[in-house]
Motif scaffolding. Sequence first.
Motif, PDB file in Angstrom:
ATOM      1  N   ARG A 291      18.520  28.727   6.395  1.00  0.00           N
ATOM      2  CA  ARG A 291      19.719  27.919   6.217  1.00  0.00           C
ATOM      3  C   ARG A 291      19.648  26.689   7.125  1.00  0.00           C
ATOM      4  NH1 ARG A 291      20.408  29.655   1.806  1.00  0.00           N
ATOM      5  NH2 ARG A 291      21.140  31.758   1.480  1.00  0.00           N
ATOM      6  N   GLY A 292      20.401  25.668   6.767  1.00  0.00           N
ATOM      7  CA  GLY A 292      20.437  24.450   7.580  1.00  0.00           C
ATOM      8  C   GLY A 292      19.247  23.558   7.382  1.00  0.00           C
ATOM      9  N   GLY A 293      18.440  23.850   6.376  1.00  0.00           N
ATOM     10  CA  GLY A 293      17.212  23.107   6.165  1.00  0.00           C
ATOM     11  C   GLY A 293      17.401  21.651   5.811  1.00  0.00           C
ATOM     12  N   MET A 294      18.504  21.320   5.112  1.00  0.00           N
ATOM     13  CA  MET A 294      18.718  19.935   4.729  1.00  0.00           C
ATOM     14  C   MET A 294      18.836  19.049   5.976  1.00  0.00           C
ATOM     15  SD  MET A 294      21.722  18.116   2.507  1.00  0.00           S
ATOM     16  CE  MET A 294      22.950  18.114   3.815  1.00  0.00           C
ATOM     17  N   TRP A 295      19.659  19.471   6.927  1.00  0.00           N
ATOM     18  CA  TRP A 295      19.848  18.662   8.128  1.00  0.00           C
ATOM     19  C   TRP A 295      18.590  18.635   8.992  1.00  0.00           C
ATOM     20  CZ3 TRP A 295      23.453  15.272   8.145  1.00  0.00           C
ATOM     21  CH2 TRP A 295      24.585  15.480   7.367  1.00  0.00           C
ATOM     22  N   ILE A 296      17.943  19.778   9.094  1.00  0.00           N
ATOM     23  CA  ILE A 296      16.694  19.820   9.863  1.00  0.00           C
ATOM     24  C   ILE A 296      15.666  18.905   9.220  1.00  0.00           C
ATOM     25  CG2 ILE A 296      14.757  21.290  10.553  1.00  0.00           C
ATOM     26  CD1 ILE A 296      16.850  23.593  10.811  1.00  0.00           C
ATOM     27  N   GLY A 297      15.572  18.945   7.886  1.00  0.00           N
ATOM     28  CA  GLY A 297      14.627  18.087   7.178  1.00  0.00           C
ATOM     29  C   GLY A 297      14.924  16.606   7.366  1.00  0.00           C
ATOM     30  N   LEU A 298      16.210  16.234   7.291  1.00  0.00           N
ATOM     31  CA  LEU A 298      16.585  14.830   7.512  1.00  0.00           C
ATOM     32  C   LEU A 298      16.155  14.363   8.905  1.00  0.00           C
ATOM     33  CD1 LEU A 298      20.183  14.787   5.984  1.00  0.00           C
ATOM     34  CD2 LEU A 298      18.253  13.416   5.208  1.00  0.00           C
ATOM     35  N   LEU A 299      16.481  15.170   9.893  1.00  0.00           N
ATOM     36  CA  LEU A 299      16.126  14.803  11.269  1.00  0.00           C
ATOM     37  C   LEU A 299      14.609  14.798  11.474  1.00  0.00           C
ATOM     38  CD1 LEU A 299      18.913  16.807  13.113  1.00  0.00           C
ATOM     39  CD2 LEU A 299      18.782  14.320  12.822  1.00  0.00           C
ATOM     40  N   GLU A 300      13.939  15.775  10.887  1.00  0.00           N
ATOM     41  CA  GLU A 300      12.483  15.861  11.019  1.00  0.00           C
ATOM     42  C   GLU A 300      11.808  14.619  10.431  1.00  0.00           C
ATOM     43  OE1 GLU A 300       8.890  18.761   9.377  1.00  0.00           O
ATOM     44  OE2 GLU A 300      10.898  18.905   8.516  1.00  0.00           O
ATOM     45  N   ARG A 301      12.199  14.236   9.215  1.00  0.00           N
ATOM     46  CA  ARG A 301      11.574  13.070   8.578  1.00  0.00           C
ATOM     47  C   ARG A 301      11.908  11.779   9.313  1.00  0.00           C
ATOM     48  NH1 ARG A 301      13.003  16.400   4.335  1.00  0.00           N
ATOM     49  NH2 ARG A 301      14.953  15.282   3.966  1.00  0.00           N
ATOM     50  N   ALA A 302      13.138  11.654   9.807  1.00  0.00           N
ATOM     51  CA  ALA A 302      13.501  10.462  10.582  1.00  0.00           C
ATOM     52  C   ALA A 302      12.682  10.392  11.866  1.00  0.00           C
ATOM     53  CB  ALA A 302      14.997  10.480  10.914  1.00  0.00           C
ATOM     54  N   ALA A 303      12.514  11.521  12.534  1.00  0.00           N
ATOM     55  CA  ALA A 303      11.737  11.542  13.780  1.00  0.00           C
ATOM     56  C   ALA A 303      10.259  11.250  13.519  1.00  0.00           C
ATOM     57  CB  ALA A 303      11.899  12.897  14.467  1.00  0.00           C
ATOM     58  N   ILE A 304       9.724  11.810  12.455  1.00  0.00           N
ATOM     59  CA  ILE A 304       8.311  11.566  12.140  1.00  0.00           C
ATOM     60  C   ILE A 304       8.088  10.097  11.826  1.00  0.00           C
ATOM     61  CG2 ILE A 304       6.531  11.986  10.378  1.00  0.00           C
ATOM     62  CD1 ILE A 304       7.554  14.919  10.347  1.00  0.00           C
ATOM     63  N   ALA A 305       8.933   9.521  10.971  1.00  0.00           N
ATOM     64  CA  ALA A 305       8.789   8.110  10.624  1.00  0.00           C
ATOM     65  C   ALA A 305       8.931   7.231  11.861  1.00  0.00           C
ATOM     66  CB  ALA A 305       9.813   7.728   9.559  1.00  0.00           C
ATOM     67  N   SER A 306       9.873   7.568  12.710  1.00  0.00           N
ATOM     68  CA  SER A 306      10.093   6.771  13.923  1.00  0.00           C
ATOM     69  C   SER A 306       8.907   6.845  14.879  1.00  0.00           C
ATOM     70  CB  SER A 306      11.361   7.237  14.635  1.00  0.00           C
ATOM     71  OG  SER A 306      12.480   7.067  13.798  1.00  0.00           O
TER      72      SER A 306
END
Length: 183
Positions: free
Chosen positions: A111-126
């Motif tokens: 559960r909570g994967g959507m928010w974790i995924g958003l943060l993960e992709r933003a952090a990776i791109a950054s």
Amino acid sequence: MNWIAWALLLAVVAVATPRYFAASGFRWPIGPSPTSVVLAAVLAVAGTLAAIGNHLPDAGQVPRELVVIASVAAATLGGGPVTETVFRLAAFKRARNAPGEALMLDASPLRGGMWIGLLERAAIASTLWAAWPEGLAVVLAVKGLGRFSELKQHAAAEQFILGTFVSVLWACAAVGVGMLVGV
């Protein structure tokens, strides 16, 4: 051509964003799987146009700040529908006693994967834009530690690995297209 590629990078954001409002009752006219295909196609066309545009004489350059913002947004928002599609493809199983019947979808163990995924992709791109690839290891380590206790279940571990790979690859692809546009 770079301006068109940049506009397509923004189109990824426009196509992906409505998916995050589904919980509020908003319905996007196309389902998650077609949205994923559209997102991947738009990102691929943007990358192709950026690669071609960089080899043309007098190619107009898009300001780097705009490219960074657009690619981080595309990485962050565009990966959700693509990850969901991969989960759906991985979770489909045929009913054992009824050959030819409809496919069933397993419930998600995490559960909570959507928010974790958003943060993960933003952090990776950054981290990639900051020229700090070691940041990938930090992001993935934090994600792994946060989910450590849940990963003892086979289904959860499989979903974790699939989601992480899809998110990382999508974020890297969006940043790669951005780097082609901003070169």
